[in-house]
Write a protein that holds these residues in place. Sequence first.
Motif, PDB file in Angstrom:
ATOM      1  N   SER A 162       0.870  -1.181   0.105  1.00  0.00           N
ATOM      2  CA  SER A 162       0.005  -0.184   0.151  1.00  0.00           C
ATOM      3  C   SER A 162       1.016   1.153   0.104  1.00  0.00           C
ATOM      4  O   SER A 162       0.450   2.233  -0.772  1.00  0.00           O
ATOM      5  CB  SER A 162      -1.057  -0.247   1.164  1.00  0.00           C
ATOM      6  N   VAL A 163       1.825   1.162   0.648  1.00  0.00           N
ATOM      7  CA  VAL A 163       2.874   2.533   0.638  1.00  0.00           C
ATOM      8  C   VAL A 163       3.484   2.528  -0.649  1.00  0.00           C
ATOM      9  O   VAL A 163       3.598   3.730  -1.122  1.00  0.00           O
ATOM     10  CB  VAL A 163       4.036   2.590   1.798  1.00  0.00           C
ATOM     11  N   LEU A 164       3.759   1.467  -1.312  1.00  0.00           N
ATOM     12  CA  LEU A 164       4.491   1.550  -2.623  1.00  0.00           C
ATOM     13  C   LEU A 164       3.277   2.112  -3.688  1.00  0.00           C
ATOM     14  O   LEU A 164       3.673   2.989  -4.493  1.00  0.00           O
ATOM     15  CB  LEU A 164       5.030   0.391  -3.302  1.00  0.00           C
ATOM     16  N   ASN A 165       2.138   1.612  -3.384  1.00  0.00           N
ATOM     17  CA  ASN A 165       0.984   2.173  -4.378  1.00  0.00           C
ATOM     18  C   ASN A 165       0.911   3.809  -4.183  1.00  0.00           C
ATOM     19  O   ASN A 165       0.671   4.334  -5.241  1.00  0.00           O
ATOM     20  CB  ASN A 165      -0.205   1.404  -4.271  1.00  0.00           C
ATOM     21  N   TYR A 166       0.761   4.229  -2.828  1.00  0.00           N
ATOM     22  CA  TYR A 166       0.685   5.618  -3.034  1.00  0.00           C
ATOM     23  C   TYR A 166       1.909   6.382  -3.591  1.00  0.00           C
ATOM     24  O   TYR A 166       1.795   7.316  -4.258  1.00  0.00           O
ATOM     25  CB  TYR A 166       0.868   5.954  -1.274  1.00  0.00           C
ATOM     26  N   VAL A 167       3.093   5.653  -3.407  1.00  0.00           N
ATOM     27  CA  VAL A 167       4.385   6.324  -3.964  1.00  0.00           C
ATOM     28  C   VAL A 167       4.070   6.580  -5.618  1.00  0.00           C
ATOM     29  O   VAL A 167       4.259   7.492  -6.250  1.00  0.00           O
ATOM     30  CB  VAL A 167       5.726   5.817  -3.633  1.00  0.00           C
ATOM     31  N   VAL A 168       3.981   5.106  -6.066  1.00  0.00           N
ATOM     32  CA  VAL A 168       3.879   5.058  -7.480  1.00  0.00           C
ATOM     33  C   VAL A 168       2.604   5.926  -8.145  1.00  0.00           C
ATOM     34  O   VAL A 168       2.878   6.651  -9.061  1.00  0.00           O
ATOM     35  CB  VAL A 168       3.751   3.626  -7.940  1.00  0.00           C
TER      36      VAL A 168
END
Length: 155
Positions: free
Chosen positions: A105-111
């Motif tokens: 979920s944090v990677l999805n926010y970043v990307v």
Amino acid sequence: MSALLALSASIVSAHALAQSVQYASGKGIFDTKCAVCHQAGGKGQDGLAPPLTQLPGRYAGDAAGRRQLGLTVLNGMFGAITIKDKTYNFKMPSFASASDEELASVLNYVVFDLNAKHDKAKPFTAAEIKTLRAAPMDGAQVRENRAALIKSLGL
Ligand code: HEC
């Protein structure tokens, strides 16, 4: 007067944009665990932590790039890197203590929320993180892996 109205209209729309986050729980994790170094919105800090507003989006459409993003949050990264003529040389800690869901979920926010371009990438899944977690590496290796990726993507 009309210039003032136009200005306030653009402030209102910038504000609306800032609030339309696709991955709100990822943003919560980012603001708690990542923003201390990468700053709110991933704008980075000179000499300390790189901006996360361009390269992660470029990585995410590529299998090796996705792997690199997962490896970075799971294992951290250590050693100097250069982005747009600026060098960063500080230690990114491992976030292996966070769950697979949290890291996806944090990677999805970043990307998807912080990068304007994401090369038709699919969202990260917990299963993707779980697979990478099974083969830990050290932060210096993660950096070497990054160098090879940057070369192969021509970034
Ligand atoms: C203690 C400071 C610190 C924290 C906290 C931190 N990072 Fe980092 N991050 C760094 C540094 C420093 C680098 C570059 C490492 C290097 O120079 O080898 C980095 C690199 C990265 C990269 C690689 C960028 C690229 O261009 O390859 C990503 C992605 C990233 N961080 C995401 C995150 C996320 C997501 C979090 C929160 C879960 C986080 N970071 C928390 C310091 C930090």
